[in-house]
Design an enzyme around this catalytic site. Structure first.
Site, PDB file in Angstrom:
ATOM      1  N   ARG A  81      -9.285   8.294  -0.841  1.00  0.00           N
ATOM      2  CA  ARG A  81     -10.216   8.708   0.210  1.00  0.00           C
ATOM      3  C   ARG A  81     -11.083   9.861  -0.275  1.00  0.00           C
ATOM      4  O   ARG A  81     -10.684  10.647  -1.127  1.00  0.00           O
ATOM      5  CB  ARG A  81      -9.444   9.149   1.462  1.00  0.00           C
ATOM      6  CG  ARG A  81      -8.701   8.029   2.162  1.00  0.00           C
ATOM      7  CD  ARG A  81      -8.111   8.534   3.464  1.00  0.00           C
ATOM      8  NE  ARG A  81      -9.156   8.794   4.430  1.00  0.00           N
ATOM      9  CZ  ARG A  81      -9.486   7.987   5.432  1.00  0.00           C
ATOM     10  NH1 ARG A  81      -8.814   6.873   5.640  1.00  0.00           N
ATOM     11  NH2 ARG A  81     -10.463   8.294   6.255  1.00  0.00           N
ATOM     12  N   ARG A 129      -6.798  12.985   1.065  1.00  0.00           N
ATOM     13  CA  ARG A 129      -5.686  13.450   1.913  1.00  0.00           C
ATOM     14  C   ARG A 129      -4.338  12.920   1.443  1.00  0.00           C
ATOM     15  O   ARG A 129      -3.318  13.496   1.764  1.00  0.00           O
ATOM     16  CB  ARG A 129      -5.929  13.094   3.376  1.00  0.00           C
ATOM     17  CG  ARG A 129      -5.878  11.640   3.686  1.00  0.00           C
ATOM     18  CD  ARG A 129      -5.906  11.394   5.188  1.00  0.00           C
ATOM     19  NE  ARG A 129      -7.231  11.629   5.749  1.00  0.00           N
ATOM     20  CZ  ARG A 129      -7.684  10.992   6.836  1.00  0.00           C
ATOM     21  NH1 ARG A 129      -6.918  10.137   7.473  1.00  0.00           N
ATOM     22  NH2 ARG A 129      -8.886  11.234   7.298  1.00  0.00           N
ATOM     23  N   GLU A 161      -8.692   0.657  -2.904  1.00  0.00           N
ATOM     24  CA  GLU A 161      -9.576   0.704  -1.738  1.00  0.00           C
ATOM     25  C   GLU A 161     -10.465   1.929  -1.859  1.00  0.00           C
ATOM     26  O   GLU A 161      -9.986   3.028  -2.162  1.00  0.00           O
ATOM     27  CB  GLU A 161      -8.754   0.831  -0.453  1.00  0.00           C
ATOM     28  CG  GLU A 161      -7.892  -0.376  -0.164  1.00  0.00           C
ATOM     29  CD  GLU A 161      -7.050  -0.170   1.080  1.00  0.00           C
ATOM     30  OE1 GLU A 161      -7.080   0.935   1.662  1.00  0.00           O
ATOM     31  OE2 GLU A 161      -6.341  -1.096   1.448  1.00  0.00           O
ATOM     32  N   HIS A 217      -5.567   3.711  -1.668  1.00  0.00           N
ATOM     33  CA  HIS A 217      -6.883   4.088  -1.131  1.00  0.00           C
ATOM     34  C   HIS A 217      -7.189   5.511  -1.573  1.00  0.00           C
ATOM     35  O   HIS A 217      -6.472   6.440  -1.192  1.00  0.00           O
ATOM     36  CB  HIS A 217      -6.811   3.984   0.397  1.00  0.00           C
ATOM     37  CG  HIS A 217      -8.106   4.260   1.103  1.00  0.00           C
ATOM     38  ND1 HIS A 217      -8.248   4.110   2.459  1.00  0.00           N
ATOM     39  CD2 HIS A 217      -9.319   4.689   0.652  1.00  0.00           C
ATOM     40  CE1 HIS A 217      -9.484   4.421   2.812  1.00  0.00           C
ATOM     41  NE2 HIS A 217     -10.152   4.781   1.729  1.00  0.00           N
ATOM     42  N   HIS A 247      -3.723  -4.350   7.879  1.00  0.00           N
ATOM     43  CA  HIS A 247      -3.828  -3.173   8.743  1.00  0.00           C
ATOM     44  C   HIS A 247      -2.954  -3.319   9.980  1.00  0.00           C
ATOM     45  O   HIS A 247      -3.105  -4.261  10.750  1.00  0.00           O
ATOM     46  CB  HIS A 247      -5.267  -2.854   9.179  1.00  0.00           C
ATOM     47  CG  HIS A 247      -5.427  -1.387   9.468  1.00  0.00           C
ATOM     48  ND1 HIS A 247      -4.994  -0.820  10.631  1.00  0.00           N
ATOM     49  CD2 HIS A 247      -5.889  -0.387   8.701  1.00  0.00           C
ATOM     50  CE1 HIS A 247      -5.211   0.479  10.574  1.00  0.00           C
ATOM     51  NE2 HIS A 247      -5.755   0.777   9.408  1.00  0.00           N
ATOM     52  N   THR A 303      -8.162   3.745   8.580  1.00  0.00           N
ATOM     53  CA  THR A 303      -9.390   2.940   8.598  1.00  0.00           C
ATOM     54  C   THR A 303      -9.462   2.185   9.921  1.00  0.00           C
ATOM     55  O   THR A 303      -8.700   1.259  10.151  1.00  0.00           O
ATOM     56  CB  THR A 303      -9.374   1.950   7.407  1.00  0.00           C
ATOM     57  OG1 THR A 303      -8.894   2.632   6.258  1.00  0.00           O
ATOM     58  CG2 THR A 303     -10.753   1.415   7.142  1.00  0.00           C
ATOM     59  N   GLU A 359     -11.206  -9.113   3.203  1.00  0.00           N
ATOM     60  CA  GLU A 359      -9.944  -8.798   3.882  1.00  0.00           C
ATOM     61  C   GLU A 359     -10.226  -8.654   5.366  1.00  0.00           C
ATOM     62  O   GLU A 359     -11.051  -7.824   5.767  1.00  0.00           O
ATOM     63  CB  GLU A 359      -9.343  -7.499   3.319  1.00  0.00           C
ATOM     64  CG  GLU A 359      -8.030  -7.136   4.024  1.00  0.00           C
ATOM     65  CD  GLU A 359      -7.364  -5.898   3.436  1.00  0.00           C
ATOM     66  OE1 GLU A 359      -7.648  -5.536   2.283  1.00  0.00           O
ATOM     67  OE2 GLU A 359      -6.558  -5.285   4.173  1.00  0.00           O
ATOM     68  N   ASP A 365      -0.062   4.510  -0.130  1.00  0.00           N
ATOM     69  CA  ASP A 365      -0.739   5.765   0.231  1.00  0.00           C
ATOM     70  C   ASP A 365       0.191   6.782   0.894  1.00  0.00           C
ATOM     71  O   ASP A 365       0.115   7.983   0.638  1.00  0.00           O
ATOM     72  CB  ASP A 365      -1.876   5.496   1.225  1.00  0.00           C
ATOM     73  CG  ASP A 365      -3.019   4.722   0.612  1.00  0.00           C
ATOM     74  OD1 ASP A 365      -3.072   4.611  -0.627  1.00  0.00           O
ATOM     75  OD2 ASP A 365      -3.856   4.222   1.389  1.00  0.00           O
ATOM     76  N   HIS A 366       1.047   6.281   1.784  1.00  0.00           N
ATOM     77  CA  HIS A 366       1.817   7.244   2.576  1.00  0.00           C
ATOM     78  C   HIS A 366       3.012   7.831   1.841  1.00  0.00           C
ATOM     79  O   HIS A 366       3.626   8.787   2.320  1.00  0.00           O
ATOM     80  CB  HIS A 366       2.165   6.650   3.938  1.00  0.00           C
ATOM     81  CG  HIS A 366       0.918   6.444   4.743  1.00  0.00           C
ATOM     82  ND1 HIS A 366       0.014   7.460   4.942  1.00  0.00           N
ATOM     83  CD2 HIS A 366       0.387   5.347   5.315  1.00  0.00           C
ATOM     84  CE1 HIS A 366      -1.021   6.994   5.637  1.00  0.00           C
ATOM     85  NE2 HIS A 366      -0.813   5.720   5.864  1.00  0.00           N
ATOM     86  N   ARG A 417       3.675  18.957   0.934  1.00  0.00           N
ATOM     87  CA  ARG A 417       4.177  20.133   0.212  1.00  0.00           C
ATOM     88  C   ARG A 417       3.412  20.415  -1.078  1.00  0.00           C
ATOM     89  O   ARG A 417       3.735  21.334  -1.798  1.00  0.00           O
ATOM     90  CB  ARG A 417       5.657  19.946  -0.123  1.00  0.00           C
ATOM     91  CG  ARG A 417       6.564  20.089   1.065  1.00  0.00           C
ATOM     92  CD  ARG A 417       6.588  21.543   1.520  1.00  0.00           C
ATOM     93  NE  ARG A 417       7.324  21.709   2.758  1.00  0.00           N
ATOM     94  CZ  ARG A 417       8.623  21.962   2.817  1.00  0.00           C
ATOM     95  NH1 ARG A 417       9.328  22.060   1.722  1.00  0.00           N
ATOM     96  NH2 ARG A 417       9.195  22.098   3.982  1.00  0.00           N
ATOM     97  N   ASN A 473       0.855  -1.190   0.000  1.00  0.00           N
ATOM     98  CA  ASN A 473       0.000   0.000   0.000  1.00  0.00           C
ATOM     99  C   ASN A 473       0.894   1.245   0.000  1.00  0.00           C
ATOM    100  O   ASN A 473       1.696   1.443   0.917  1.00  0.00           O
ATOM    101  CB  ASN A 473      -0.902  -0.037   1.247  1.00  0.00           C
ATOM    102  CG  ASN A 473      -1.831   1.151   1.325  1.00  0.00           C
ATOM    103  OD1 ASN A 473      -1.424   2.281   1.068  1.00  0.00           O
ATOM    104  ND2 ASN A 473      -3.067   0.921   1.693  1.00  0.00           N
TER     105      ASN A 473
HETATM  106  N1  PXP Z   1      -5.975  -2.861   4.356  1.00  0.00           N
HETATM  107  C1  PXP Z   1      -6.897  -1.866   4.346  1.00  0.00           C
HETATM  108  C2  PXP Z   1      -8.287  -2.180   3.925  1.00  0.00           C
HETATM  109  C3  PXP Z   1      -6.541  -0.549   4.687  1.00  0.00           C
HETATM  110  O1  PXP Z   1      -7.462   0.427   4.667  1.00  0.00           O
HETATM  111  C4  PXP Z   1      -5.193  -0.285   5.028  1.00  0.00           C
HETATM  112  C5  PXP Z   1      -4.782   1.113   5.372  1.00  0.00           C
HETATM  113  O2  PXP Z   1      -4.997   1.950   4.285  1.00  0.00           O
HETATM  114  C6  PXP Z   1      -4.274  -1.336   5.006  1.00  0.00           C
HETATM  115  C7  PXP Z   1      -4.688  -2.625   4.691  1.00  0.00           C
HETATM  116  C8  PXP Z   1      -2.816  -1.130   5.286  1.00  0.00           C
HETATM  117  O3  PXP Z   1      -2.642  -0.784   6.613  1.00  0.00           O
HETATM  118  P1  PXP Z   1      -1.201  -0.307   7.110  1.00  0.00           P
HETATM  119  O4  PXP Z   1      -0.909   0.978   6.410  1.00  0.00           O
HETATM  120  O5  PXP Z   1      -1.384  -0.150   8.578  1.00  0.00           O
HETATM  121  O6  PXP Z   1      -0.234  -1.372   6.730  1.00  0.00           O
END
Ligand code: PXP
Length: 243
Positions: free
Chosen positions: A47, A51, A72, A45, A191, A103, A153, A11-12, A20, A9
């Site tokens: 959102r 964000r 997601e 994801h 997660h 989440t 999941e 996202d971060h 920035r 994932n």
């Molecule tokens: N699975 C789902 C459905 C999620 O929403 C997330 C977080 O976006 C993750 C897995 C991954 O979680 P983590 O970033 O804590 O590894």
């Protein structure tokens, strides 16, 4: 035992870029590096509050991911429409609350099953595999089955939060995964999984896919900040030598 699929994932990576609102780091480039290092798939994801990931990120991932894209999303009309247009391999439906940091729980499958069923129907019609992000309970598994999805999941947040005193939470995941397999569903999990707590979950034979994000992005920073600093050091020093 078959190999566990690892979905990364990203996202971060976008979270850092959005700090920035510039063009780096690029989550699409990070996805390609994760794939080259062995990721079986990429998870992102989109959102409602945008964000981290932006629509244009998802558009680019849809054409650039060479493994499989797992998108997601919550039951938000414009995002469901985007998914139906881009047709990622898989959509995982997740709950979303604007005030949450991440989440925080699985989908409330009893809340509005008609609406949920309609969205599952639209995504399936578009040729997308649908998975539901649910709490690891027998009830959630059976309700997911009733909704006709091929996969779910299991939310590993409670397990991760209690680590290392997480035997009971692990047992819940195992029981839910077994029930889902009995009912013929594919079982994913994710997660809060980290380099410290992942092993007992990765060993559960009924699970076939893990989604891991924050810990991998965190580790990338920890392992990458040394070389990144050294590179900047060289540039700064070279400027003084040549001028
Ligand atoms: N699975 C789902 C459905 C999620 O929403 C997330 C977080 O976006 C993750 C897995 C991954 O979680 P983590 O970033 O804590 O590894």
């Amino acid at each position: 035992m078959t190999r566990m699929r690892l979905y990364v994932n990203i996202d971060h990576v976008a979270t850092v870029r959005q700090a920035r609102r510039t063009d780096e780091p690029d989550p699409v480039a990070a996805a390609a590096l994760a794939e080259a290092a062995g990721a079986d798939g990429i998870t992102a994801h989109l959102r409602e509050d945008r964000r981290h990931m932006q629509d244009h990120d998802i558009e680019r991932l849809a054409v650039s991911v060479r493994t499989l894209l797992n998108l997601e999303l919550a039951l938000s009309e414009d995002i469901v429409a985007l998914a139906c247009r881009l047709r990622p391999f898989q959509v995982t439906l997740v709950p979303e609350r604007r005030e949450e940091v991440t989440t925080e729980g699985g989908l409330d499958l009893g809340h509005d099953p008609t609406r949920l069923g309609a969205v599952i129907g639209r995504l399936t019609e578009a040729g997308i595999r649908v998975s539901l992000f649910v709490d690891p309970t027998i009830e959630s598994v059976e309700r997911s089955r009733a909704l006709g999805v091929p996969a779910l999941e299991l939310h590993t947040g409670r397990y991760a939060h209690r680590w290392p005193a997480s035997d009971a939470a692990l047992a819940e995941i195992v029981a839910a995964a077994r029930r889902a397999r009995e009912l013929g569903m594919a079982v994913h999990a994710g997660h809060g999984l980290t380099y410290r707590n992942v092993t007992p979950v990765a060993a559960i034979p009924e699970l076939e896919e893990l989604n891991i994000g924050h810990s991998i992005v965190s580790r990338s920073i920890a392992t990458g900040i040394g070389p990144a600093t050294a590179e900047m050091r060289r540039l700064v020093d070279a400027a003084r030598v040549t001028n």
